[in-house]
Enzyme design. Structure first.
Site, PDB file in Angstrom:
ATOM      1  CB  THR A  72      -3.179   4.538   0.448  1.00 38.08           C
ATOM      2  OG1 THR A  72      -3.066   4.643  -0.987  1.00 38.08           O
ATOM      3  CG2 THR A  72      -3.840   3.051   0.864  1.00 38.08           C
ATOM      4  CB  THR A 117      -2.376   1.103  -3.599  1.00 37.16           C
ATOM      5  OG1 THR A 117      -1.167   1.353  -2.789  1.00 37.16           O
ATOM      6  CG2 THR A 117      -3.301  -0.144  -2.991  1.00 37.16           C
ATOM      7  CB  ALA A 158      -0.784   0.028   1.190  1.00 35.17           C
ATOM      8  CG  ASP A 159       1.312   4.447  -3.156  1.00 33.26           C
ATOM      9  OD1 ASP A 159       2.333   4.068  -3.238  1.00 33.26           O
ATOM     10  OD2 ASP A 159       0.814   4.800  -4.219  1.00 33.26           O
ATOM     11  CE  LYS A 160       4.762   8.632   4.055  1.00 34.93           C
ATOM     12  NZ  LYS A 160       4.206   9.879   4.213  1.00 34.93           N
TER      13      LYS A 160
END
Length: 836
Positions: free
Chosen positions: A332, A570, A327-329
């Site tokens: 997200t 993502t 997951a992108d930080k």
């Protein structure tokens, strides 16, 4: 003849003119299109939209009638059609008409459900229609790209899919990816005055362009569709189709045995063949493709309501098995609402000067989150008055900085740049003097969870001077910590992927309870060689990765997949596209570029991680429904086939007629579609197709069904001495009622009452079985049974269903024992799982 020649000449000239538009001088093009570099007015654009039509390609639609006829072509329809012909040959007219009804009902149901699924996809495509920045009445707007007309001025940025054929206006060269059009893998450079074509992707740079052709008049045509219905067969569909093939193969063997025995006994060959064909048709999972498409379409609609738009339906199935989510930080796990902190200032520069230079290296028109945060840090917008931007180089993932040439109030020109601190330090001439202090400031900001932007300035043609560091804070989303914990509880390990510094990543991970094993992506290698076992374990055990370049995402996904993980990823940028395509389920976040959306399987329309977790829950529910259907379908096929074969071989008696089998198939397949809407509980572990369990459970349920049916047959013939014609009706009603009760057993792992069935399911089942009872009692195409016997069959079937439900619980312990999981108490944090 003359008229024809003139028409041909006119057509030819029109074609030449269209091709000329991509190469004639810009001044001439502007004159031809009656346009200017300031764009069109809304009034003029509306007129042209009527003249040229929407900027879209007309899809070639299949004739609905021909589409309907296609449902009569294929292995399954052929078998039914042969049964119809045989019925006519032997003059079994009731069989003929009933089988004909089966043939047409399958076609109608299949056609209607595919039509509905097609409407769902069309609605989702409409929601994902690309937008573009166009200049109307002197203002930049972002309407749908379908509203573009020749003469419009558009703004093309990194990650945009070019929405129409256009000529580039003044500005720096841009890198354009035309692989979707030409197959060339390397991007090409396009300069002012040159043409870019609809469907290509801007890989680097930013520039305005003048549209000269739209829709079907584009040079190549729109070949890079943003969203397309994927026809690839997913893991789950492959497994279900294998079950279908297995059942057909199994049916053919048993039917062959019946035919051979019938021939040896001297039974009428045509009657035997007709019955055998009908039995084979009844055992084929005719409804399976329809149930699949309906379930997927229903799932897509539910996810769309939850702000997750599925562009490839098979992604719903793949998502059910995802056990690692990269997951992108930003956006997200965090709010993506940046606020500016107190900057670090280099010698002789003040905080206000650092912010001003950073703001001058930004462009408000782009609506970039970072640019907006920096400009919001100015005491007043008046601070920028008197400054004129001469030239601007936008940010790109390779150079990691913006650069602007500015003319100041005094008329002198200077340059400003902002970007990654390490990049700006390399640029600056005074780096050695300031590096230690600047690095310390960056580290301190990172420890507090702040991102850092370096700012530099160069006077005239002079050298760059490091001005200072701007700290930007992006707070974690309020729901992120809870969502991360939910994901861990569901067996999904979330790995943070960020381009930010290691310290920022660790600080964010700490706040979200994700684990502290965050790796610097630079230690992962280039991924070109064979990965060592140690490096694979290193990546697998990590809780996240910092300072990640987009191309390294692909490497991370590939390593995790080779280790046996189902990976969700993502992304938002054009360079994320390869990783999004590579992942088992690519997810484009709400702020994603058109190119990222095109590569992804699921597109989010709202920020945050909770949407993805909702999507995973929903996909697991869909998997459960398909699992229930598969067990039910196999059990019922085995039940009918074994009972029929045994009765024919042992007693030389057809326990049900061909017409009865057809009616059974019609009622069962019609009602079972409602399973797509059933209530289910998602599992707290990723779903994987367990063929051992499915076949084992189906065999147990099927075997019990055969035993219970034989017992009723024995009671009817030996105890109550019914004639065989009425025994056939008795068997028909028992197979129908007991068959549909089976779905209530297969839909739950626990007792059948543990999850309440959806209203649509029990109403559909109850309705079809009431109909089946009326058919038996009033003797439609069969000898009539009394209400007393009908009540007996219902009581008998319900009693066996209750008994079978208890056996089912025992069978699950054997075929799929539940593994005990450690309880999540108050003291147990998801960190312990992650850092394992």
């Amino acid at each position: 003849m003359k008229t024809t020649t003139n028409k041909h000449h006119a057509k030819h000239s029109k074609h030449d003119t269209k091709d000329d538009l991509k190469s004639i001088p810009m001044a001439e093009l502007l004159k031809k299109l009656d346009a200017s570099e300031n764009g069109l007015s809304q009034t003029e654009a509306k007129k042209r939209l009527i003249q040229y039509g929407p900027n879209e390609l007309k899809e070639k639609k299949t004739n609905p009638f021909l589409k309907f006829l296609s449902y009569f072509w294929g292995p399954i329809p052929w078998m039914i059609e042969v049964a119809v012909i045989l019925s006519a040959v032997v003059r079994h007219w009731p069989d003929f008409f009933i089988i004909l009804v089966l043939l047409f009902s399958n076609a109608v149901v299949g056609f209607w459900e595919e039509y509905k699924a097609g409407n769902v996809i069309a609605a989702l495509k409409a929601k994902l229609a690309i937008k573009c920045r166009m200049k109307r009445d002197g203002k930049w707007l972002t309407p749908p790209a379908t509203e573009l007309v020749p003469g419009d001025v558009i703004r093309l940025r990194l990650g945009d899919i070019v929405p129409a054929d256009a000529r580039l206006l003044d500005g720096d060269p841009v890198e354009v990816d035309q692989s979707a059009l030409t197959g060339e893998s390397l991007p090409v450079t396009r300069k002012s005055g040159e043409a870019v074509f609809s469907g290509s992707i801007i890989r680097q740079g930013e520039i305005s362009a003048l549209v000269y052709a739209t829709g079907e008049n584009t040079y190549f045509g729109k070949t890079a569709h943003l969203v397309e219905e994927a026809h690839t067969v997913s893991h789950f569909q492959r497994a279900v189709l294998k079950i279908g093939n297995y059942l057909i193969f199994f049916a053919l063997i048993l039917v062959s045995v019946i035919i051979v025995v019938a021939i040896c006994r001297g039974d009428p060959i045509l009657t035997t063949l007709q019955f055998a064909l009908v039995l084979t048709v009844a055992s084929i999972p005719v409804a399976m493709p329809t149930v699949l498409s309906v379930t997927m379409a229903v799932g897509a609609r539910l996810l769309a309501k939850k702000k997750a738009i599925v562009s490839k339906l098979v992604a719903i199935e793949e998502l059910a098995g995802v056990d690692v989510l990269c997951a992108d930080k930003t956006g997200t796990l965090t709010e993506n609402t940046l606020t500016l902190g107190d900057p670090f200032c280099a010698h002789k520069f003040t905080a206000e000067q650092v912010i001003l230079n950073g703001a001058l290296a930004s462009r408000e028109d782009d609506n970039d989150t970072i640019d907006m945060a920096v400009m919001a840090g100015l005491k007043s917008k008046e601070s920028l008055k008197g400054y004129k931007m001469v030239h601007f180089l936008p940010f790109d993932p390779v150079h990691k900085r913006t650069e602007a040439t500015i003319k100041g109030p005094d008329g002198k020109e200077f340059k400003v740049s902002k970007g990654a601190p390490q990049v700006i330090l390399k640029l600056a001439a005074n780096a050695e003097k300031i590096k230690a202090d600047a690095t310390k400031a960056v580290d301190e900001f990172a420890a507090r969870g702040f991102r850092s932007l370096g700012v530099a300035r160069a006077e005239g043609e002079g050298k760059w001077q490091f001005v200072g560091v701007l700290p930007l804070f992006d707070p974690p989303r309020k729901d992120a910590k809870k969502t991360v914990a939910t994901a861990f509880a569901m067996g999904v390990k979330i790995k943070m992927i960020t381009g930010d510094a290691l310290a920022i990543a660790k600080e964010t991970a700490k706040k979200l309870g994700m684990g502290s094993n965050i790796l610097d992506a630079s230690t992962l290698g280039d991924g070109k060689g064979k990965e060592t076992k140690k490096m694979t374990q290193y990546i697998e055990s990590a809780d996240g990765f910092a300072q990640v370049f987009p191309e390294q995402k692909f490497h991370i996904v590939e390593v995790l997949q080779k280790s046996g993980h189902m990976v969700g990823m993502t992304g938002d940028g054009v360079n994320d596209a390869p990783a999004l395509k590579k992942a088992d389920c690519g997810i484009a976040v709400s702020s994603a570029t058109d190119a990222a959306r095109a590569a992804a399987s699921i597109v989010l329309t709202t920020p945050g991680l909770s949407v993805i977790i909702d999507a995973i829950k929903e996909s697991r529910k869909i998997f459960q429904r398909m699992n229930s259907y598969a067990i039910y379908r196999i059990a019922e096929t085995l039940r009918v086939l074994f009972f029929m074969t045994a009765a024919i071989l042992i007693f030389n008696f057809y326990p049900v007629t061909a017409v009865m089998i057809v009616i059974l198939a019609l009622l069962n397949d019609g009602a079972i579609l409602s399973i797509a809407y059933d209530n289910v509980h998602y599992k707290d572990t990723p779903e994987a197709w367990n063929m051992h369990m499915v076949l084992g459970m189906a065999s147990v349920l099927g075997l019990i069904g055969v035993i219970s049916t034989f017992m009723l047959f024995y009671l009817g013939e030996r105890v109550f001495h019914l004639d065989r014609a009425h025994i056939q009706t008795l068997m028909y009603l028992k197979l129908s009622v007991a068959g549909h009760l089976t779905i209530f057993l297969t839909r739950t792992r626990g007792p059948f009452w543990s999850i309440r069935p959806a209203r649509i399911l029990w109403i559909a089942v109850l309705s079809t079985q009431i109909l089946a009872t009326f058919i038996a009692v009033y003797g439609f195409l069969m000898p009539a049974l009394s209400w007393k016997w009908a009540g007996f069959v219902w009581g008998y079937a319900l009693t066996w269903a209750l008994l079978t439900d208890r056996v089912k619980l025992l069978a699950y312990r054997i075929f799929d024992p539940v593994k005990t999981k450690p309880k999540h108490g108050a003291k147990v944090e998801p960190i312990s799982i992650a850092s394992g």
